[in-house]
Write a protein that holds these residues in place. Structure first.
Motif, PDB file in Angstrom:
ATOM      1  N   SER A  78      38.737  49.515  53.229  1.00  0.00           N
ATOM      2  CA  SER A  78      39.235  48.446  52.374  1.00  0.00           C
ATOM      3  C   SER A  78      39.521  49.100  51.024  1.00  0.00           C
ATOM      4  N   HIS A  79      39.674  48.304  49.968  1.00  0.00           N
ATOM      5  CA  HIS A  79      40.089  48.882  48.689  1.00  0.00           C
ATOM      6  C   HIS A  79      38.976  48.839  47.644  1.00  0.00           C
ATOM      7  N   LEU A  80      39.086  49.754  46.672  1.00  0.00           N
ATOM      8  CA  LEU A  80      38.080  49.873  45.611  1.00  0.00           C
ATOM      9  C   LEU A  80      38.637  49.459  44.248  1.00  0.00           C
TER      10      LEU A  80
ATOM     11  N   TYR B 137      33.146  41.671  45.415  1.00  0.00           N
ATOM     12  CA  TYR B 137      33.128  41.894  46.864  1.00  0.00           C
ATOM     13  C   TYR B 137      34.501  42.091  47.493  1.00  0.00           C
ATOM     14  N   ASP B 138      35.530  41.544  46.877  1.00  0.00           N
ATOM     15  CA  ASP B 138      36.879  41.649  47.415  1.00  0.00           C
ATOM     16  C   ASP B 138      37.280  43.118  47.458  1.00  0.00           C
ATOM     17  N   GLY B 139      37.295  43.673  48.683  1.00  0.00           N
ATOM     18  CA  GLY B 139      37.614  45.089  48.847  1.00  0.00           C
ATOM     19  C   GLY B 139      36.369  45.923  49.021  1.00  0.00           C
ATOM     20  N   MET B 140      35.542  45.949  47.980  1.00  0.00           N
ATOM     21  CA  MET B 140      34.385  46.844  47.980  1.00  0.00           C
ATOM     22  C   MET B 140      33.444  46.588  49.153  1.00  0.00           C
TER      23      MET B 140
ATOM     24  N   ASP C 276      44.293  51.898  45.519  1.00  0.00           N
ATOM     25  CA  ASP C 276      45.097  50.781  45.019  1.00  0.00           C
ATOM     26  C   ASP C 276      45.517  49.900  46.176  1.00  0.00           C
ATOM     27  N   GLU C 277      45.111  48.647  46.082  1.00  0.00           N
ATOM     28  CA  GLU C 277      45.630  47.617  46.995  1.00  0.00           C
ATOM     29  C   GLU C 277      46.260  46.512  46.173  1.00  0.00           C
ATOM     30  N   GLU C 278      45.628  46.185  45.060  1.00  0.00           N
ATOM     31  CA  GLU C 278      46.017  45.011  44.280  1.00  0.00           C
ATOM     32  C   GLU C 278      47.314  45.211  43.504  1.00  0.00           C
ATOM     33  N   GLY C 279      47.631  46.460  43.172  1.00  0.00           N
ATOM     34  CA  GLY C 279      48.896  46.714  42.480  1.00  0.00           C
ATOM     35  C   GLY C 279      48.913  46.309  41.018  1.00  0.00           C
TER      36      GLY C 279
ATOM     37  N   LEU D  64      36.718  44.913  57.277  1.00  0.00           N
ATOM     38  CA  LEU D  64      35.881  43.761  56.942  1.00  0.00           C
ATOM     39  C   LEU D  64      36.218  43.358  55.513  1.00  0.00           C
ATOM     40  N   HIS D  65      36.352  42.052  55.283  1.00  0.00           N
ATOM     41  CA  HIS D  65      36.774  41.572  53.962  1.00  0.00           C
ATOM     42  C   HIS D  65      36.209  40.173  53.768  1.00  0.00           C
ATOM     43  N   ILE D  66      35.956  39.774  52.538  1.00  0.00           N
ATOM     44  CA  ILE D  66      35.573  38.380  52.318  1.00  0.00           C
ATOM     45  C   ILE D  66      36.766  37.479  52.649  1.00  0.00           C
TER      46      ILE D  66
ATOM     47  N   GLY E 110      47.083  38.836  51.270  1.00  0.00           N
ATOM     48  CA  GLY E 110      47.525  40.137  51.761  1.00  0.00           C
ATOM     49  C   GLY E 110      46.382  41.141  51.802  1.00  0.00           C
ATOM     50  N   HIS E 111      46.485  42.147  52.675  1.00  0.00           N
ATOM     51  CA  HIS E 111      45.425  43.162  52.811  1.00  0.00           C
ATOM     52  C   HIS E 111      46.027  44.512  53.171  1.00  0.00           C
ATOM     53  N   ASP E 112      45.187  45.566  53.089  1.00  0.00           N
ATOM     54  CA  ASP E 112      45.632  46.916  53.423  1.00  0.00           C
ATOM     55  C   ASP E 112      46.182  47.015  54.851  1.00  0.00           C
TER      56      ASP E 112
HETATM   57 ZN   LIG Z   1      41.026  42.523  48.902  1.00  0.00          ZN
END
Ligand SMILES: [Zn+2]
Length: 406
Positions: A77-79, A88-91, A122-125, A187-189, A354-356
């Protein structure tokens, strides 16, 4: 053994690295990212993985299978975060994946495939206005033109990479070969309220919704609010309001279709002037492209009808459109079994965010496991999950990994 307390402690530890104190903002190639990358690298190595920061700033760890060099099951997931984000979103997805590998390593268990864990940079941009940079690089779809994109201070991405100690020329080499990756699981929230409403700790994602974004302008005639009789008006804002209600009505008709008018501006914007022009946006999302495109046609038709009836000039501009990213049925079935093995009712649901995985789909089949979050809140400091749910999510993910059949 999975250590659920450690999962949340590590989310807290990463959240301490923020651009501004008292909140959480961590953007791509920032000093804060350097600090969190170092932490994640350490955790990966402690879990028995070989790990390094790759050419685009992702943290990449590998746990070999029964023999070295086997194709992998990729997790991650993304950091990075949005501005004033939650912890939690990503991490959570990165940390839970490391925790699963830790559990395998503690049992000296090697599987018939390797496991790779990616912490995408980078996921969020947020910084360069282009999303999914880390996963696109790994999937081999990184567009070198974005190296010239600049941030708010005028620093190009290429320069930011060099300042971070990375070589932009190395990015193509981190693209994985398709035959080296069996699948990507994240896995993601949930970022929505569905699981909470159904009192379920986890859910299996069916697809990452496709979306269409529109910018609409309605042109009427401005006039004096006191002198123009109602029947002679061409009020652009009243027309836009009717359009917003039409979007709501059309979106509500289809299950899993969502439509939002998120912005509405009127001009000239004075209390005593009939609005001569109204501009608004539409964001339309669904887990099926045909459902979305059909709704889009109906929305356009409704707008045309409203504009005609009110004597307004209508202009619709499509800003962005992206098709659905479906999760693979065979992987969803395996994830369902992992959920059921924990004594839970498997529940499938689409992802509205959206997600990775949207980028990773170019490389391999994908699947996702959602973990319930409090009141469905995300992208906000109020984002919260319970330790029990974090543990349940990690346990399901571990079962999925142990029983994974390529
Ligand atoms: Zn996310």
């Amino acid at each position: 053994m999975l250590d659920s307390a450690r999962i949340l402690q590590r989310c807290d530890a990463l959240a301490r690295h923020s651009e501004l104190p008292g909140g959480l903002t961590r953007v791509f190639l920032s000093e804060e990212q350097r600090q969190t990358n170092a932490l994640v690298l350490g955790w990966m190595r402690e879990a028995g993985m070989q790990a390094q920061v790759d050419a685009i700033g992702n943290v990449a760890g590998r746990y070999e299978g029964a023999s070295p060099g086997l194709p992998c099951l990729m997790l991650g997931s993304h950091l990075d975060t949005v501005r004033d984000a939650g912890k939690y979103d990503g991490m959570l997805g990165v940390i839970a994946a490391i925790e699963c590998v830790h559990a395998l390593h503690a049992r000296k268990l090697r599987l018939p495939f390797a496991i790779e864990v990616l912490g995408f940079g980078d996921e969020e941009g947020v910084r360069f206005g282009t999303t999914l940079l880390g996963s696109r690089a790994v999937a081999g779809t990184f567009d070198p033109k974005v190296l010239y994109a600049t941030d708010a201070r005028g620093i190009s991405m290429a320069q930011a990479l060099r300042d971070f100690g990375l070589d932009p020329a190395g990015i193509p080499a981190i693209a994985r070969k398709k035959d080296a990756v069996h699948a990507y699981a994240e896995l993601h929230i949930e970022q929505g309220p569905v699981l909470e409403a159904e009192e379920l700790p986890v859910g299996v994602v069916t697809a990452i919704n496709g979306f269409t974004r529109l910018a609409i302008t309605l042109q009427g005639v401005a006039g004096h609010a006191g002198t123009v009789p109602m029947r002679l008006r061409r009020d652009a804002l009243a027309g836009a309001a009717e359009c917003a209600l039409a979007v709501e009505r059309i979106a509500a008709r289809e299950r899993d279709l969502v439509g939002t008018v998120g912005r509405l501006e009127a001009s000239p914007g004075a209390i005593n002037v009939i609005p001569g022009e109204a501009r608004f946006t539409v964001d339309l999302r669904a887990p099926y492209d045909d459902v979305r495109l059909e709704a889009l046609a109906r929305i356009n038709e409704a707008f045309e009808g409203i504009a005609a009836a009110r004597g307004l000039k209508l202009a619709v501009k499509e800003l962005q459109s992206l098709d659905v990213t479906p999760c693979a049925e065979r992987l969803m079935a395996q994830m369902d079994r992992a959920v059921a093995a924990e004594g839970l009712r498997p529940r499938r649901l689409p992802s509205g965010a959206g997600h990775d995985g949207m980028a990773m789909k170019a490389l391999a089949d994908i699947c996702m496991l959602f973990v319930r979050c409090k009141h469905g809140i995300s992208h906000n400091p109020a984002e919260a999950i319970t330790a029990e749910d974090a543990e349940t999510g990690a346990r399901v993910l571990l079962r999925f990994i142990e029983n994974f059949a390529p």
